[in-house]
Design a protein around this motif. Structure first.
Motif, PDB file in Angstrom:
ATOM      1  N   ASN A   1      -6.774  -4.099  15.104  1.00 44.92           N
ATOM      2  CA  ASN A   1      -5.379  -4.624  15.123  1.00 44.92           C
ATOM      3  C   ASN A   1      -5.055  -6.119  14.784  1.00 44.92           C
ATOM      4  OD1 ASN A   1      -4.555  -1.986  16.202  1.00 44.92           O
ATOM      5  ND2 ASN A   1      -5.267  -2.973  18.386  1.00 44.92           N
ATOM      6  N   ALA A   2      -5.787  -6.441  13.893  1.00 43.68           N
ATOM      7  CA  ALA A   2      -5.856  -7.991  13.399  1.00 43.68           C
ATOM      8  C   ALA A   2      -4.974  -8.000  12.073  1.00 43.68           C
ATOM      9  CB  ALA A   2      -7.299  -8.328  13.195  1.00 43.68           C
ATOM     10  N   LEU A   3      -4.356  -9.051  11.899  1.00 42.12           N
ATOM     11  CA  LEU A   3      -3.551  -9.358  10.533  1.00 42.12           C
ATOM     12  C   LEU A   3      -4.557 -10.206   9.819  1.00 42.12           C
ATOM     13  CD1 LEU A   3      -0.081  -9.666  11.942  1.00 42.12           C
ATOM     14  CD2 LEU A   3      -0.990  -7.543  10.964  1.00 42.12           C
ATOM     15  N   GLY A   4      -4.269 -10.281   8.380  1.00 39.28           N
ATOM     16  CA  GLY A   4      -4.753 -11.245   7.634  1.00 39.28           C
ATOM     17  C   GLY A   4      -6.030 -10.596   7.087  1.00 39.28           C
ATOM     18  N   LEU A   5      -6.831 -11.694   6.825  1.00 39.09           N
ATOM     19  CA  LEU A   5      -8.159 -11.449   6.137  1.00 39.09           C
ATOM     20  C   LEU A   5      -9.203 -11.229   6.970  1.00 39.09           C
ATOM     21  CD1 LEU A   5      -9.746 -11.741   3.248  1.00 39.09           C
ATOM     22  CD2 LEU A   5     -10.326 -13.910   4.083  1.00 39.09           C
ATOM     23  N   GLN A   6      -9.795 -10.044   6.852  1.00 37.72           N
ATOM     24  CA  GLN A   6     -10.828  -9.555   7.748  1.00 37.72           C
ATOM     25  C   GLN A   6     -12.325  -9.382   7.144  1.00 37.72           C
ATOM     26  OE1 GLN A   6     -10.090  -6.076  10.466  1.00 37.72           O
ATOM     27  NE2 GLN A   6      -8.068  -6.001   9.635  1.00 37.72           N
ATOM     28  N   LEU A   7     -12.252  -9.839   5.747  1.00 41.53           N
ATOM     29  CA  LEU A   7     -13.647  -9.854   5.325  1.00 41.53           C
ATOM     30  C   LEU A   7     -14.483 -11.155   5.568  1.00 41.53           C
ATOM     31  CD1 LEU A   7     -12.725  -8.383   2.048  1.00 41.53           C
ATOM     32  CD2 LEU A   7     -14.183  -7.267   3.514  1.00 41.53           C
ATOM     33  N   GLY A   8     -13.708 -12.225   5.834  1.00 36.31           N
ATOM     34  CA  GLY A   8     -14.333 -13.600   5.870  1.00 36.31           C
ATOM     35  C   GLY A   8     -14.308 -14.351   4.607  1.00 36.31           C
ATOM     36  N   LEU A   9     -14.647 -15.442   4.579  1.00 34.84           N
ATOM     37  CA  LEU A   9     -14.373 -16.139   3.316  1.00 34.84           C
ATOM     38  C   LEU A   9     -15.520 -16.012   2.414  1.00 34.84           C
ATOM     39  CD1 LEU A   9     -13.229 -19.676   4.685  1.00 34.84           C
ATOM     40  CD2 LEU A   9     -11.964 -18.063   3.727  1.00 34.84           C
TER      41      LEU A   9
ATOM     42  N   VAL B   1     -25.377  -6.919  -0.874  1.00 32.49           N
ATOM     43  CA  VAL B   1     -25.112  -6.143   0.367  1.00 32.49           C
ATOM     44  C   VAL B   1     -24.631  -7.132   1.473  1.00 32.49           C
ATOM     45  CG1 VAL B   1     -25.631  -4.561   2.261  1.00 32.49           C
ATOM     46  CG2 VAL B   1     -26.751  -4.193  -0.056  1.00 32.49           C
ATOM     47  N   VAL B   2     -23.575  -7.256   1.935  1.00 39.49           N
ATOM     48  CA  VAL B   2     -22.889  -8.176   2.907  1.00 39.49           C
ATOM     49  C   VAL B   2     -22.171  -7.179   3.868  1.00 39.49           C
ATOM     50  CG1 VAL B   2     -22.567 -10.073   1.414  1.00 39.49           C
ATOM     51  CG2 VAL B   2     -20.981  -8.298   1.690  1.00 39.49           C
ATOM     52  N   GLY B   3     -22.416  -7.772   5.284  1.00 38.99           N
ATOM     53  CA  GLY B   3     -21.691  -7.033   6.646  1.00 38.99           C
ATOM     54  C   GLY B   3     -20.520  -7.558   6.889  1.00 38.99           C
ATOM     55  N   ALA B   4     -19.539  -6.795   7.490  1.00 41.18           N
ATOM     56  CA  ALA B   4     -18.308  -7.128   7.824  1.00 41.18           C
ATOM     57  C   ALA B   4     -17.963  -6.828   9.249  1.00 41.18           C
ATOM     58  CB  ALA B   4     -17.085  -6.494   6.767  1.00 41.18           C
ATOM     59  N   GLN B   5     -17.612  -7.612  10.119  1.00 41.89           N
ATOM     60  CA  GLN B   5     -17.339  -7.283  11.392  1.00 41.89           C
ATOM     61  C   GLN B   5     -15.648  -7.117  11.448  1.00 41.89           C
ATOM     62  OE1 GLN B   5     -19.507  -7.252  14.182  1.00 41.89           O
ATOM     63  NE2 GLN B   5     -18.107  -6.001  14.808  1.00 41.89           N
ATOM     64  N   ARG B   6     -15.340  -5.814  11.558  1.00 38.26           N
ATOM     65  CA  ARG B   6     -13.721  -5.605  11.661  1.00 38.26           C
ATOM     66  C   ARG B   6     -13.137  -6.040  13.042  1.00 38.26           C
ATOM     67  NH1 ARG B   6     -15.047  -4.792   6.695  1.00 38.26           N
ATOM     68  NH2 ARG B   6     -14.792  -2.763   5.668  1.00 38.26           N
ATOM     69  N   ARG B   7     -11.815  -6.425  12.911  1.00 36.80           N
ATOM     70  CA  ARG B   7     -11.199  -6.770  14.006  1.00 36.80           C
ATOM     71  C   ARG B   7      -9.980  -5.865  14.069  1.00 36.80           C
ATOM     72  NH1 ARG B   7     -11.300 -11.509  11.216  1.00 36.80           N
ATOM     73  NH2 ARG B   7      -9.215 -11.592  10.824  1.00 36.80           N
TER      74      ARG B   7
ATOM     75  N   SER C   1      -9.077  -2.441  -4.232  1.00 33.54           N
ATOM     76  CA  SER C   1     -10.262  -2.841  -3.958  1.00 33.54           C
ATOM     77  C   SER C   1     -10.394  -3.531  -2.856  1.00 33.54           C
ATOM     78  CB  SER C   1     -11.066  -3.209  -5.155  1.00 33.54           C
ATOM     79  OG  SER C   1     -10.865  -2.304  -6.407  1.00 33.54           O
ATOM     80  N   LEU C   2      -9.799  -4.704  -2.836  1.00 34.47           N
ATOM     81  CA  LEU C   2      -9.885  -5.668  -1.717  1.00 34.47           C
ATOM     82  C   LEU C   2      -9.333  -5.310  -0.327  1.00 34.47           C
ATOM     83  CD1 LEU C   2     -10.791  -8.466  -1.280  1.00 34.47           C
ATOM     84  CD2 LEU C   2      -8.228  -9.199  -1.575  1.00 34.47           C
ATOM     85  N   THR C   3      -8.441  -4.290  -0.400  1.00 29.90           N
ATOM     86  CA  THR C   3      -7.757  -3.799   0.764  1.00 29.90           C
ATOM     87  C   THR C   3      -8.459  -2.828   1.313  1.00 29.90           C
ATOM     88  OG1 THR C   3      -5.653  -4.575   0.037  1.00 29.90           O
ATOM     89  CG2 THR C   3      -5.595  -3.183   2.098  1.00 29.90           C
ATOM     90  N   VAL C   4      -9.124  -1.875   0.409  1.00 29.56           N
ATOM     91  CA  VAL C   4     -10.221  -0.942   1.072  1.00 29.56           C
ATOM     92  C   VAL C   4     -11.335  -1.442   1.701  1.00 29.56           C
ATOM     93  CG1 VAL C   4     -11.493   0.940   0.135  1.00 29.56           C
ATOM     94  CG2 VAL C   4      -9.177   0.743  -0.350  1.00 29.56           C
ATOM     95  N   ALA C   5     -11.900  -2.433   0.979  1.00 29.18           N
ATOM     96  CA  ALA C   5     -13.079  -3.045   1.276  1.00 29.18           C
ATOM     97  C   ALA C   5     -12.922  -3.820   2.694  1.00 29.18           C
ATOM     98  CB  ALA C   5     -13.584  -4.299   0.582  1.00 29.18           C
ATOM     99  N   ALA C   6     -11.655  -4.286   3.032  1.00 29.08           N
ATOM    100  CA  ALA C   6     -11.701  -4.992   4.361  1.00 29.08           C
ATOM    101  C   ALA C   6     -11.025  -3.965   5.454  1.00 29.08           C
ATOM    102  CB  ALA C   6     -10.336  -5.883   4.142  1.00 29.08           C
ATOM    103  N   ARG C   7     -10.900  -2.755   5.167  1.00 34.88           N
ATOM    104  CA  ARG C   7     -10.187  -1.782   6.204  1.00 34.88           C
ATOM    105  C   ARG C   7     -11.025  -0.689   6.284  1.00 34.88           C
ATOM    106  NH1 ARG C   7      -4.002  -1.163   5.553  1.00 34.88           N
ATOM    107  NH2 ARG C   7      -4.163  -0.129   7.167  1.00 34.88           N
ATOM    108  N   ALA C   8     -11.934  -0.173   5.278  1.00 39.19           N
ATOM    109  CA  ALA C   8     -12.431   1.159   5.438  1.00 39.19           C
ATOM    110  C   ALA C   8     -13.427   1.180   6.605  1.00 39.19           C
ATOM    111  CB  ALA C   8     -12.986   1.531   4.285  1.00 39.19           C
ATOM    112  N   HIS C   9     -13.560   2.488   6.918  1.00 36.68           N
ATOM    113  CA  HIS C   9     -14.696   2.626   8.166  1.00 36.68           C
ATOM    114  C   HIS C   9     -16.056   3.004   7.807  1.00 36.68           C
ATOM    115  CE1 HIS C   9     -10.322   4.329   9.248  1.00 36.68           C
ATOM    116  NE2 HIS C   9     -10.505   2.768   9.639  1.00 36.68           N
TER     117      HIS C   9
END
Length: 297
Positions: free
Chosen positions: A264-272, A256-262, A124-132
């Protein structure tokens, strides 16, 4: 053709709750529902694996049982929607991220068949961080409010504005016939706090509050015009975002929260802040990426 809601299923109680939530959501949206069971487990009757190979074993036919049970559950829950189910021999994370290119949203449970005691499952966490597309995590134990129902929208500062999240929150509130509570928290730097403690006029508070009002007016101009009858309330407070959003979420149908994907970035993309909401929010959480997000290479 209308894009479906895609639900990641694995037979767990959390995944079945996600199926229920998605079936209700599909009925509200009048859109198709697609159930996706992805697994890299091998059947018992498969060919003998070579020495040293790491292969997980599971009784044959389990995939079909999981998918069929979830499909039946969704049809009973919302008889008027189109429901399909699919199975694939693939890692669940990659399968769901791939499906996000062709989905209105991805819906997952908070844990699935993970380790007991884990607050949020790795899938769940990885999909939330990387889905389009938007990812909706149906939190275990989430209880929808009845008397005072709101969709809570968490917004950071102007530099982190994600208009797709704003649009998503208003659309969801309109579907539910409830209002939108827009929450923004701000803090002062150490020098600003020291100035106030020194007894000088508190100009920093006025500055921050005025700036918040101006960019909220800008951010909400289009959706409030599109939904003129939708109740909207604003919560602008001097505080850290995490406790403020968690408090607001305690009375929310959906956060509802927004996520700015980066790219080719490694590590946490969701923000704290988003990371904390996915782990601890007492309601269902939708993570909405910016619309210009592109696949990472």
């Amino acid at each position: 053709m209308e894009l479906p809601l895609v639900v990641g299923i694995d037979g767990s109680a959390d995944a079945l709750r996600a199926v229920d939530w998605a079936a209700d959501e599909a009925a509200l949206r009048d859109c198709p529902l697609h159930l996706l069971y992805a697994s890299i487990w091998e059947p018992y009757e498969g060919p003998a694996f070579p020495v040293g190979a790491l292969r997980q074993l599971r009784p044959a036919g389990t995939d079909r049982t999981v998918a069929a049970a979830a499909e039946e559950r969704a049809r009973l829950r919302s008889p008027d929607i189109a429901v399909t189910a699919d199975e694939c021999d693939e890692d669940p994370v990659y399968a769901l991220i791939d499906a996000s290119d062709r989905a209105a949203a991805i819906v997952v449970g908070s844990r699935g068949h993970g380790l007991p005691g884990i607050v949020l499952g790795s899938v769940s966490l990885t999909v939330a961080a990387r889905a389009h597309c938007p990812v909706i995590v149906e939190r275990a134990g989430a209880q929808a409010s009845v008397d005072d129902r709101w969709v809570v929208l968490g917004l950071g500062g102007p530099g982190n504005m994600i208009f797709a999240a704003v649009e998503f929150a208003f659309e969801e509130a309109a579907l539910r016939g409830c209002g939108v509570e827009v929450v923004h928290a701000w803090t002062r730097c150490h020098r600003e706090r020291a100035t106030v403690r020194g007894g000088r006029f508190d100009e920093t508070r006025i500055f921050h509050e005025q700036r918040a009002k101006e960019w909220l007016d800008d951010a909400l101009a289009r959706p409030t015009a599109a939904y003129p009858d939708l109740p909207v309330r604003r919560v602008v407070v001097e505080s850290h975002a995490r406790p403020v959003l968690l408090q607001a979420a305690s009375q929310a149908d959906l956060l509802v929260v927004g996520a700015q994907r980066r790219r080719n970035a490694l590590g946490l993309q969701l923000g704290l802040v988003n990371h904390a909401m996915l782990h601890y929010a007492p309601c269902t959480v939708a993570v909405v990426p910016a619309k210009d997000v592109k696949k990472s290479g």
